[in-house]
Design a protein around this motif. Sequence first.
Motif, PDB file in Angstrom:
ATOM      1  N   ARG A 335      26.035 -18.775 -11.174  1.00 25.05           N
ATOM      2  CA  ARG A 335      26.800 -19.203 -10.001  1.00 25.05           C
ATOM      3  C   ARG A 335      25.896 -19.918  -9.000  1.00 25.05           C
ATOM      4  O   ARG A 335      26.300 -20.918  -8.388  1.00 25.05           O
ATOM      5  N   VAL A 336      24.683 -19.437  -8.826  1.00 25.47           N
ATOM      6  CA  VAL A 336      23.707 -20.101  -7.953  1.00 25.47           C
ATOM      7  C   VAL A 336      23.481 -21.539  -8.419  1.00 25.47           C
ATOM      8  O   VAL A 336      23.461 -22.475  -7.618  1.00 25.47           O
ATOM      9  N   LEU A 343      17.162 -20.493  -5.465  1.00 26.86           N
ATOM     10  CA  LEU A 343      16.758 -19.109  -5.214  1.00 26.86           C
ATOM     11  C   LEU A 343      15.896 -18.621  -6.364  1.00 26.86           C
ATOM     12  O   LEU A 343      16.110 -18.990  -7.526  1.00 26.86           O
ATOM     13  N   SER A 344      14.913 -17.782  -6.043  1.00 26.07           N
ATOM     14  CA  SER A 344      14.046 -17.230  -7.079  1.00 26.07           C
ATOM     15  C   SER A 344      14.793 -16.183  -7.898  1.00 26.07           C
ATOM     16  O   SER A 344      15.804 -15.621  -7.459  1.00 26.07           O
ATOM     17  N   ILE A 345      14.262 -15.900  -9.070  1.00 29.39           N
ATOM     18  CA  ILE A 345      14.862 -14.876  -9.913  1.00 29.39           C
ATOM     19  C   ILE A 345      14.816 -13.517  -9.226  1.00 29.39           C
ATOM     20  O   ILE A 345      15.798 -12.749  -9.278  1.00 29.39           O
ATOM     21  N   LEU A 373      25.459 -15.843  -1.153  1.00 26.54           N
ATOM     22  CA  LEU A 373      24.461 -16.669  -1.843  1.00 26.54           C
ATOM     23  C   LEU A 373      23.991 -17.822  -0.951  1.00 26.54           C
ATOM     24  O   LEU A 373      22.786 -18.133  -0.894  1.00 26.54           O
ATOM     25  N   TRP A 374      24.932 -18.460  -0.263  1.00 29.07           N
ATOM     26  CA  TRP A 374      24.566 -19.549   0.647  1.00 29.07           C
ATOM     27  C   TRP A 374      23.659 -19.050   1.764  1.00 29.07           C
ATOM     28  O   TRP A 374      22.655 -19.700   2.123  1.00 29.07           O
ATOM     29  N   VAL A 383      12.774 -17.808  -1.054  1.00 31.83           N
ATOM     30  CA  VAL A 383      11.703 -18.233  -1.953  1.00 31.83           C
ATOM     31  C   VAL A 383      12.260 -19.238  -2.958  1.00 31.83           C
ATOM     32  O   VAL A 383      13.276 -18.960  -3.600  1.00 31.83           O
ATOM     33  N   PRO A 384      11.643 -20.408  -3.093  1.00 37.03           N
ATOM     34  CA  PRO A 384      12.166 -21.391  -4.044  1.00 37.03           C
ATOM     35  C   PRO A 384      12.223 -20.833  -5.470  1.00 37.03           C
ATOM     36  O   PRO A 384      11.477 -19.923  -5.812  1.00 37.03           O
ATOM     37  N   SER A 385      13.048 -21.441  -6.287  1.00 32.65           N
ATOM     38  CA  SER A 385      13.308 -20.900  -7.621  1.00 32.65           C
ATOM     39  C   SER A 385      12.144 -21.057  -8.579  1.00 32.65           C
ATOM     40  O   SER A 385      12.146 -20.503  -9.659  1.00 32.65           O
TER      41      SER A 385
END
Length: 388
Positions: A335-336, A343-345, A373-374, A383-385
């Motif tokens: 969904r992300v 988003l990071s794991i 989520l937003w 944290v970036p993905s």
Amino acid sequence: MTLNQFAIVESTLREGEQFVGANFSSDDKLEIARALDEFGVEYLELTSAAASPKSKRDCQRIAGLGLNTKVLTHIRCHQEDAKIALDAGVDGINLVIGTSYFLREYSHGKDIDTIIELASEVLTFIREQAPEVELRFSTEDSFRSTYEDLSRVYLALDKLGVVDRFGIADTVGVSTPNRVYDLVRMVRAQTDAYIEFHGHNDTGCAIANCYAALDAGATHIDTTVLGIGERNGIAPLAGFIARMYAEDKELIKQKYNLPALAPVHEIVSQKVGLPIPVNHYIVGDCAFNHKAGIHTKAMLNNANAYEIIDPTDFGLNRNIQITHKLTGWHAIANRVSQLGLDLSISKIKTLTKQIKEMADQKDLTLNEVDDLLWAAAQAPNSVPSNRK
């Protein structure tokens, strides 16, 4: 079983008219007929033209539409019924008469010898009047008839050389796949004519019985949209298609216009005031919904893991549900990605735990999950993905 030899005799406009909620107008029938023709059924079976003046007019109108499907009408084993059917201009006539003790004793009152004599007269009359018309003879309540009586009837009428197709009917839904197989095999051994199976669903065996009939040598299967008909109805069109698709999907994709299946169900649903059951085959709202975490993880890797039918072949979509306590982080990650978020794991796993806890307390909506989520993606410390 040779799958490419089977044909569907779609009986929504005959058997379906016997459903408690059905009262089709003439225009309704034309709309349904066109929708079934668009899907590609080989035959449409209509209520007897002898049933009423309107029934005859409806037969004539539908027979005159120029459809690809052949138009049949279903009649009693009466010569007057046959005359009216011939005048309706249909492509085929389906005769039926009961052969069980119950129907001989409490319905028409005729013994087997009289049944054979009467059927012979009517079948011969029709063939003499219309050599080109497809002609089917069916015993009614076949599975509460004795093998001896059925054998006498089928053998005698087969010798006439005028019947294109013999029908076998599980009129009260009493049969099982094994019994269907055995009876169809018996009839197949006695005739080279096509064999049609009509199976009611009173005990939930209709689709399985249809499949057993084909396996034993039947060539034609009766269905209705949503399975509507007398009492619990007969084999549902979508359910039969699902069974045969699972057997050979490439063949079913070639034989039928699969995206037209859902629209004809919507039409009939509206006409009879019956919502499509959420768990109905292929076209129900839940048919391609996936919820459990271990299911959704596998589905995201390969849809075949938990689907025998590809919804895209029918112009439909699958749905991975995420608004519940059984959701998994793979589903949330999907969904992300759909939302285009970064988003990071580890953050996704934390959010998944939060969603589960929230779902334990109340029913969540997809909008609420999306808002969560937003918000996480827009947070200053997100944290970036590409980092864990």
